[in-house]
Design an enzyme around this catalytic site. Structure first.
Site, PDB file in Angstrom:
ATOM      1  CB  THR A 181      -1.102  -0.025   1.154  1.00  0.00           C
ATOM      2  OG1 THR A 181      -1.544   1.266   1.207  1.00  0.00           O
ATOM      3  CG2 THR A 181      -0.063   0.007   2.705  1.00  0.00           C
ATOM      4  CG  HIS A 182       1.598   3.899  -2.894  1.00  0.00           C
ATOM      5  ND1 HIS A 182       1.274   4.177  -4.289  1.00  0.00           N
ATOM      6  CD2 HIS A 182       2.568   2.921  -3.057  1.00  0.00           C
ATOM      7  CE1 HIS A 182       2.146   3.720  -4.981  1.00  0.00           C
ATOM      8  NE2 HIS A 182       2.791   2.659  -4.245  1.00  0.00           N
ATOM      9  CG  ASN A 183      -2.908   4.488   4.289  1.00  0.00           C
ATOM     10  OD1 ASN A 183      -2.205   5.004   5.053  1.00  0.00           O
ATOM     11  ND2 ASN A 183      -4.280   4.519   4.432  1.00  0.00           N
ATOM     12  CE  LYS A 206     -12.765   0.065  14.016  1.00  0.00           C
ATOM     13  NZ  LYS A 206     -12.264   1.122  13.175  1.00  0.00           N
ATOM     14  CG  ASP A 210      -9.713  -5.910  -1.103  1.00  0.00           C
ATOM     15  OD1 ASP A 210      -9.469  -4.686  -1.165  1.00  0.00           O
ATOM     16  OD2 ASP A 210     -10.493  -6.228  -1.745  1.00  0.00           O
ATOM     17  CB  SER A 211     -11.233  -4.830   4.619  1.00  0.00           C
ATOM     18  OG  SER A 211     -10.705  -3.358   4.519  1.00  0.00           O
ATOM     19  CG  HIS A 245     -11.767   4.440   9.473  1.00  0.00           C
ATOM     20  ND1 HIS A 245     -11.053   4.118  10.447  1.00  0.00           N
ATOM     21  CD2 HIS A 245     -11.524   3.524   8.350  1.00  0.00           C
ATOM     22  CE1 HIS A 245     -10.503   2.764   9.913  1.00  0.00           C
ATOM     23  NE2 HIS A 245     -10.735   2.528   9.012  1.00  0.00           N
ATOM     24  CE  LYS A 285      -4.861  -0.017   4.754  1.00  0.00           C
ATOM     25  NZ  LYS A 285      -5.712  -0.768   3.671  1.00  0.00           N
TER      26      LYS A 285
END
Length: 199
Positions: free
Chosen positions: A8-10, A174, A68-69, A151, A13
């Site tokens: 990922t580029h995040n 959570k 992936d979610s 979110h 994350k």
């Protein structure tokens, strides 16, 4: 130390994955990915996670982890599913996505609002070995958005065993119960094997 690239580029994350998995798997370093992003044209969470992980492993020569979610509503045949992030048309418009889903379910009574979050993690090594795990968080869709934490669809998702939405639950609850935490737990043995092999 075993290095695993997160597909990922995040950057947020990548830090989140390091924080959670680094504690569970001593000797693991999650590194960011700056290579090309493949087209996610799979029709399942598993296919999309594998597309991302395979591309990152091929580009970097490192073991790659991808996720992936999304949220799946029983009465809608599992939709939004893989389209969760762009349900209202624009990728990542969380408020529009959430409102559209609420509108689509407006007429449904409580007993017909069952839903679950799914998180799929794929681990692909440069030699082609692949591990895929899944975490499911069952619950139902609320009639209105509530809560400031979280979110995405969290403000309208009421997990089984709770009256509060995921956005009203504290991060401790959570993080202990969510689909992502369940998927993380399931991938830990495969990551520990990587660390052991790297010694």
């Amino acid at each position: 130390m075993a290095r695993v690239v997160l597909a990922t580029h995040n950057a947020h994350k990548a830090r989140e994955f390091q924080q959670i998995l680094g504690d569970a798997v001593p000797g693991l370093e999650i590194v960011g990915y700056d290579g090309p992003e493949p087209v996610e044209d799979g029709v399942t969470f598993t296919e999309n996670a594998l597309i991302k992980a395979r591309a990152a492993a091929a580009h970097t020569g490192l073991p790659a982890l991808a996720d992936d979610s999304g949220i799946c509503v029983d009465a809608m045949g599992g939709a939004p599913g893989i389209f969760s992030a762009r349900w209202a048309g624009r990728h990542g418009d969380a408020q529009a996505n959430l409102q559209l889903l609420l509108d689509q379910l407006a007429e449904l009574p409580d007993g017909s609002r069952a839903a679950h979050f799914t998180a799929t993690l794929a681990l692909v090594t440069p030699d082609g070995a692949e591990t895929v795990v899944e975490g499911i968080w069952p619950g139902r869709i609320a009639h209105e958005a509530r809560g400031e934490h979280g979110h995405g669809y969290d403000p309208i998702f009421v997990p089984d065993g709770h009256d509060a939405t995921a956005a009203e639950l504290g991060p401790e609850v959570k993080n202990a119960e969510s689909h992502r935490s369940r998927a993380f737990s399931a991938i830990v043995p495969a990551l520990r094997e990587l660390v052991a092999a790297a010694r």
